[in-house]
Design an enzyme around this catalytic site. Structure first.
Site, PDB file in Angstrom:
ATOM      1  CB  THR A 107      -1.055  -0.027   1.240  1.00 24.23           C
ATOM      2  OG1 THR A 107      -1.829  -1.103   1.109  1.00 24.23           O
ATOM      3  CG2 THR A 107      -1.729   1.198   1.432  1.00 24.23           C
ATOM      4  CB  THR A 183       1.464  -3.782   6.783  1.00 24.23           C
ATOM      5  OG1 THR A 183       0.031  -4.098   6.069  1.00 24.23           O
ATOM      6  CG2 THR A 183       1.762  -2.222   6.318  1.00 24.23           C
ATOM      7  CG  ASP A 184      -1.278  -8.020   4.673  1.00 20.36           C
ATOM      8  OD1 ASP A 184      -2.079  -8.461   3.903  1.00 20.36           O
ATOM      9  OD2 ASP A 184      -1.701  -7.096   5.177  1.00 20.36           O
ATOM     10  CE  LYS A 262      -1.421  -5.394   9.148  1.00 25.47           C
ATOM     11  NZ  LYS A 262      -1.729  -5.569   7.740  1.00 25.47           N
TER      12      LYS A 262
END
Ligand code: DAS
Length: 445
Positions: A107, A183-184, A262
């Site tokens: 993203t 980010t995942d 995360k």
């Protein structure tokens, strides 16, 4: 070039929009199955499903509404056809540190592409400097697009490619490297690069964003500024992750690459250090280093070992889980297991004989905990002692995901000639801050 002002729309959907004299950029209301959706009409990608309308809602999210019989469209107000006009490139100051931004996707390195309404990577240097002109005052920026994938699609081959790319840049004497990343799975990649690039002479900073740069709540800019500033100025040579410390934009935390997870699907402060504190914070243009065990910038102990072998498996134990899964996986070539067990490092007692058979034929079985914080201790209960006797290796306070990545790294770099004892010794050796022999209070940050 589509001049209808309805790029990407066709068939009955286009006719519906034309009947209401609607164009891309107009504010419209769509009524479908009794629900009302209000937002900006976005373009669609020419090859996408023609039976959908793409709407950007007021909260910044794009939605697709299927156009079926009975769907109605109303024009609320004419809008300005959205277009990304790149502002002039800021002046590059030649005496600044050199930082290379390597894009892998995600993203952060994206913006809405008004041609399609989708979020697409915008990652050449000009795009980035245009979106975040402050970067030109921090470092001499150059960029490389290495991959263009959502991080859920990252494979070990990508880790190898990233490690080799960063190694190449380190050998070109850049002052720092930033990797933009989804980010995942950024925590996994941060661990992988921590093992592959040990004691680097410069900072290697992974950075992502929970919200794309076209949204008012985007964290992309502040994260990227902090990441570039860290890469340019940090006094350490470490692999770190730069993400919001909390909801507000004022503090970015720098997390050690082998201690970061995360923990929230969408919140901007999703990333936290586990069993450790962040190593530094970036706030108001200043980097505040708080860890005291860091590899210094310019260190000459740098080692690059970029190989990974994916034949390792992370198993999250759950009640009633059958141990047969271990044999099934071993039969298809899995050479080592990390078990994310319960509490201090336990699984059901019916796993013990299955594990014993595997360790006796040289398969590594390591134990971590689903508790995230704290460490395993398999001496407290008979459950743990039985597993120890079956050959399970307790992995102290190592995160389960990091233990998996480390096992893949060991198998990749030493697998062919490593005996079970070698693998066990390497797994318990502190390579990049991933394992600590002493118990720390329940720290995080
Ligand atoms: N799909 C998510 C990823 O690439 C997007 C993001 O969070 O960056 O990890």
């Amino acid at each position: 070039m589509d001049t209808s002002g309805l790029q990407g729309y066709s068939g009955t959907t286009k006719e519906l929009l034309e009947r209401e004299n609607v164009r891309i950029g107009d504010e419209i209301e769509v009524i479908s199955n009794g629900k009302r959706y209000r937002g900006i009409l976005m373009a669609r990608y020419e090859l996408s499903d023609p039976n959908y309308i793409t709407l950007k809602l007021h909260n910044g999210y794009n939605i697709g509404i299927r156009v079926t019989k009975g769907v109605r469209v109303f024009k609320i107000s004419a809008g300005v056809k959205p277009a990304f006009v790149r502002p002039p490139k800021p002046q590059i100051l030649s005496d600044l540190p050199s930082v290379i931004i390597v894009s892998t996707g995600g993203t952060i390195a994206s913006r809405v592409e008004y041609r399609t309404g989708a979020v697409r990577p915008a990652l050449n240097a000009d795009d980035l400097l245009a979106i975040v002109p402050e970067l030109a005052g921090i470092a001499r920026i150059d960029t490389e697009i290495l991959y263009n994938v959502w991080s859920e699609n990252i494979q070990v081959q990508h880790w190898i490619g990233m490690a080799e790319a960063v190694d190449r840049l380190i050998r070109k004497n850049v002052d720092g490297v930033v990797l933009t990343h989804g980010t995942d799975t950024m925590g996994y990649t941060a661990a992988a690069l921590s093992f592959a690039l040990q004691k680097p002479p410069v900072p290697v900073v992974l950075v992502g964003a929970q919200r794309s740069s076209d949204r008012p709540s985007s964290d992309a800019t502040t994260n990227l500024i902090a990441a570039v500033a860290t890469a340019a100025k940090a006094p350490f040579g470490e692999v770190v992750v730069a993400m919001h410390k909390w909801h507000s934009d004022d503090v970015i935390a720098l997390h050690r690459g082998t201690r970061v997870v995360k923990l929230h699907t969408s919140s901007r402060d999703a990333f936290h250090s586990v069993n450790s504190r962040p190593i530094a914070y970036y706030q108001h243009g200043e980097l505040r280093v708080i860890a005291d065990d860091l590899n210094p910038r310019g260190s000459n102990e740098y080692i690059c070992k970029p190989k990974f072998d994916a034949r390792a498996f992370l198993i999250k134990f759950f009640p009633s889980m059958k141990p047969d899964i271990l044999n099934i996986l071993a039969d298809i070539g899995i050479k080592g297991f990390v078990i994310e067990g319960t509490g201090l490092g336990h699984v059901s007692s019916n796993w013990v004989p299955v594990i014993k058979e595997l360790t006796e034929i040289g398969v590594f079985v390591g134990m971590t905990s689903q508790c995230k914080f704290g460490r395993v201790n398999m001496n407290v209960y008979d459950s743990g002692r039985d597993l120890l006797r079956a050959g399970v290796v307790p992995l102290d306070d190592m995160l389960a995901e990091v233990a998996l990545v480390k096992l893949m790294w060991i198998l990749g770099n030493f697998g062919d000639r490593a005996e079970l004892e070698d693998i066990k010794e390497l797994m318990l050796m502190n390579v990049a801050g991933e394992i600590r022999s002493r118990t720390l209070p329940n720290v995080g940050g």
